[in-house]
Write an enzyme that holds these catalytic residues in place. Sequence first.
Site, PDB file in Angstrom:
ATOM      1  CB  SER A   1      -0.881   0.021   1.249  1.00  0.00           C
ATOM      2  OG  SER A   1      -1.713  -1.102   1.271  1.00  0.00           O
TER       3      SER A   1
ATOM      4  CG  HIS B   1      -1.638  -0.489  -4.487  1.00  0.00           C
ATOM      5  ND1 HIS B   1      -1.893   0.799  -4.119  1.00  0.00           N
ATOM      6  CD2 HIS B   1      -2.136  -1.263  -3.468  1.00  0.00           C
ATOM      7  CE1 HIS B   1      -2.503   0.818  -2.949  1.00  0.00           C
ATOM      8  NE2 HIS B   1      -2.664  -0.419  -2.539  1.00  0.00           N
TER       9      HIS B   1
ATOM     10  CD  GLU C   1      -1.989   3.902  -6.561  1.00  0.00           C
ATOM     11  OE1 GLU C   1      -2.251   5.096  -6.419  1.00  0.00           O
ATOM     12  OE2 GLU C   1      -1.503   3.211  -5.635  1.00  0.00           O
TER      13      GLU C   1
ATOM     14  CG  ASN D   1      -3.350   3.536   0.133  1.00  0.00           C
ATOM     15  OD1 ASN D   1      -4.570   3.543   0.335  1.00  0.00           O
ATOM     16  ND2 ASN D   1      -2.677   2.434  -0.090  1.00  0.00           N
TER      17      ASN D   1
HETATM   18  N1  NAD Z   1      -6.368  -4.836   3.161  1.00  0.00           N
HETATM   19  C1  NAD Z   1      -6.460  -3.936   2.205  1.00  0.00           C
HETATM   20  O1  NAD Z   1      -7.490  -3.271   2.035  1.00  0.00           O
HETATM   21  C2  NAD Z   1      -5.329  -3.685   1.248  1.00  0.00           C
HETATM   22  C3  NAD Z   1      -5.584  -2.966   0.083  1.00  0.00           C
HETATM   23  C4  NAD Z   1      -4.545  -2.786  -0.830  1.00  0.00           C
HETATM   24  C5  NAD Z   1      -3.279  -3.297  -0.565  1.00  0.00           C
HETATM   25  N2  NAD Z   1      -3.070  -3.982   0.591  1.00  0.00           N
HETATM   26  C6  NAD Z   1      -1.717  -4.526   0.833  1.00  0.00           C
HETATM   27  O2  NAD Z   1      -1.733  -5.895   0.505  1.00  0.00           O
HETATM   28  C7  NAD Z   1      -0.830  -6.615   1.360  1.00  0.00           C
HETATM   29  C8  NAD Z   1      -1.602  -7.720   2.083  1.00  0.00           C
HETATM   30  O3  NAD Z   1      -2.628  -7.110   2.866  1.00  0.00           O
HETATM   31  P1  NAD Z   1      -3.844  -7.999   3.428  1.00  0.00           P
HETATM   32  O4  NAD Z   1      -4.839  -7.032   3.956  1.00  0.00           O
HETATM   33  O5  NAD Z   1      -4.251  -9.017   2.415  1.00  0.00           O
HETATM   34  O6  NAD Z   1      -3.102  -8.711   4.659  1.00  0.00           O
HETATM   35  P2  NAD Z   1      -3.622  -9.953   5.540  1.00  0.00           P
HETATM   36  O7  NAD Z   1      -3.063  -9.756   6.872  1.00  0.00           O
HETATM   37  O8  NAD Z   1      -5.090 -10.154   5.361  1.00  0.00           O
HETATM   38  O9  NAD Z   1      -2.918 -11.207   4.812  1.00  0.00           O
HETATM   39  C9  NAD Z   1      -1.529 -11.387   4.776  1.00  0.00           C
HETATM   40  C10 NAD Z   1      -1.249 -12.859   4.541  1.00  0.00           C
HETATM   41  O10 NAD Z   1       0.147 -13.013   4.298  1.00  0.00           O
HETATM   42  C11 NAD Z   1       0.527 -14.234   4.903  1.00  0.00           C
HETATM   43  N3  NAD Z   1       1.983 -14.232   5.079  1.00  0.00           N
HETATM   44  C12 NAD Z   1       2.713 -13.560   6.021  1.00  0.00           C
HETATM   45  N4  NAD Z   1       4.029 -13.816   5.803  1.00  0.00           N
HETATM   46  C13 NAD Z   1       4.115 -14.643   4.728  1.00  0.00           C
HETATM   47  C14 NAD Z   1       5.194 -15.251   4.019  1.00  0.00           C
HETATM   48  N5  NAD Z   1       6.460 -15.056   4.395  1.00  0.00           N
HETATM   49  N6  NAD Z   1       4.921 -16.044   2.961  1.00  0.00           N
HETATM   50  C15 NAD Z   1       3.626 -16.255   2.573  1.00  0.00           C
HETATM   51  N7  NAD Z   1       2.563 -15.710   3.214  1.00  0.00           N
HETATM   52  C16 NAD Z   1       2.809 -14.911   4.264  1.00  0.00           C
HETATM   53  C17 NAD Z   1      -0.257 -14.292   6.196  1.00  0.00           C
HETATM   54  O11 NAD Z   1      -0.328 -15.618   6.700  1.00  0.00           O
HETATM   55  C18 NAD Z   1      -1.608 -13.753   5.751  1.00  0.00           C
HETATM   56  O12 NAD Z   1      -2.472 -14.788   5.327  1.00  0.00           O
HETATM   57  C19 NAD Z   1      -0.212  -5.568   2.293  1.00  0.00           C
HETATM   58  O13 NAD Z   1       0.992  -5.124   1.758  1.00  0.00           O
HETATM   59  C20 NAD Z   1      -1.257  -4.443   2.283  1.00  0.00           C
HETATM   60  O14 NAD Z   1      -0.715  -3.186   2.563  1.00  0.00           O
HETATM   61  C21 NAD Z   1      -4.076  -4.201   1.503  1.00  0.00           C
END
Ligand code: NAD
Length: 281
Positions: A119, A140, A152, A190
């Site tokens: 993000s 993104h 993005e 963001n």
């Molecule tokens: N939640 C949102 O609305 C959103 C929107 C856009 C971008 N993002 C970005 O996307 C990314 C993920 O966010 P999310 O909300 O899906 O997080 P989340 O916490 O829901 O999921 C993260 C997942 O990654 C897994 N994980 C952690 N370490 C790992 C590894 N070494 N190898 C494989 N899997 C691993 C965890 O077990 C978990 O299932 C972040 O960088 C976040 O900033 C999130």
Amino acid sequence: MYIKQVAVIGAGTMGADIAYVMANAGIPVIVKDVDESALTRAQAHIADLFQARVARGRISAADAQGRRDLITMTTADAALVEATLAIEAVSEDMRVKKRVFQDLDRILPPLSLIVSNTSALSISELASVTGRPQRVAGFHFFFPAHLMKLVEVISGQKTSADTIETLRRLAEEIRKIPVSVKECPGFVVNRVLMASMAEILAFQQETQVPYSEIDQAVVKSGIAPMGPFMLADALGLDVALEVNRTLFQAYGDRFRPAPQLEALVEKGHLGLKTKQGFYSY
Ligand SMILES: NC(=O)c1ccc[n+]([C@@H]2O[C@H](COP(=O)([O-])OP(=O)(O)OC[C@H]3O[C@@H](n4cnc5c(N)ncnc54)[C@H](O)[C@@H]3O)[C@@H](O)[C@H]2O)c1
């Protein structure tokens, strides 16, 4: 470059949706997580999304099954060896992401692309731990990725024009709208979203107006389809706070994390995923 197979690393809120979007466009996907239970939840979520398309008469049950069959869930690195593109969607933590990028660089064929769904974090810093910085970029998606059209496409300092072109074409193939963005903390969307959220949180703290009233007012006004507190709960308060902290570090006081948000995360109240955030579920 033609993207034959995608690997999605991290099967959380975003990873599961991204895998669905790829499979729904006919692209084989391997989803890797370190946590089996995250893979099980992702599988159930993806099944629900396909089922909803069948129920609305958009695709046949057989087509839905065919597309679901394009998705493989795994905890093993060995399953990623043929991916032409890896999309990293693990926790918003630079150290964790760097380890994943190092592993992917070692496992994937040399010409494959490695992109991050981060993000707000630096794409150039992630690229620096690989031997292929020209094939690293930001890709993104926005929450919820199965509905939101914008992606993005972020260049790091060394990202090649070919990489950006491939990602823009892929975004169109999966029926998204790519927007090319230069690297800076929080990119474009963001920065705008978190600045608005900071102001709304400050307003709430000053006035003590209940979260639900603010959410209802925003929805009724037509500014957004969902109120800010409901949205923050749905996308995960831990993720929101991490993004907020990155922006605070980069831009200073105007992004100082709000006490309400910090207090909730400290208590482990992360929103929908823990059934408690600004609201109880
Ligand atoms: N939640 C949102 O609305 C959103 C929107 C856009 C971008 N993002 C970005 O996307 C990314 C993920 O966010 P999310 O909300 O899906 O997080 P989340 O916490 O829901 O999921 C993260 C997942 O990654 C897994 N994980 C952690 N370490 C790992 C590894 N070494 N190898 C494989 N899997 C691993 C965890 O077990 C978990 O299932 C972040 O960088 C976040 O900033 C999130």
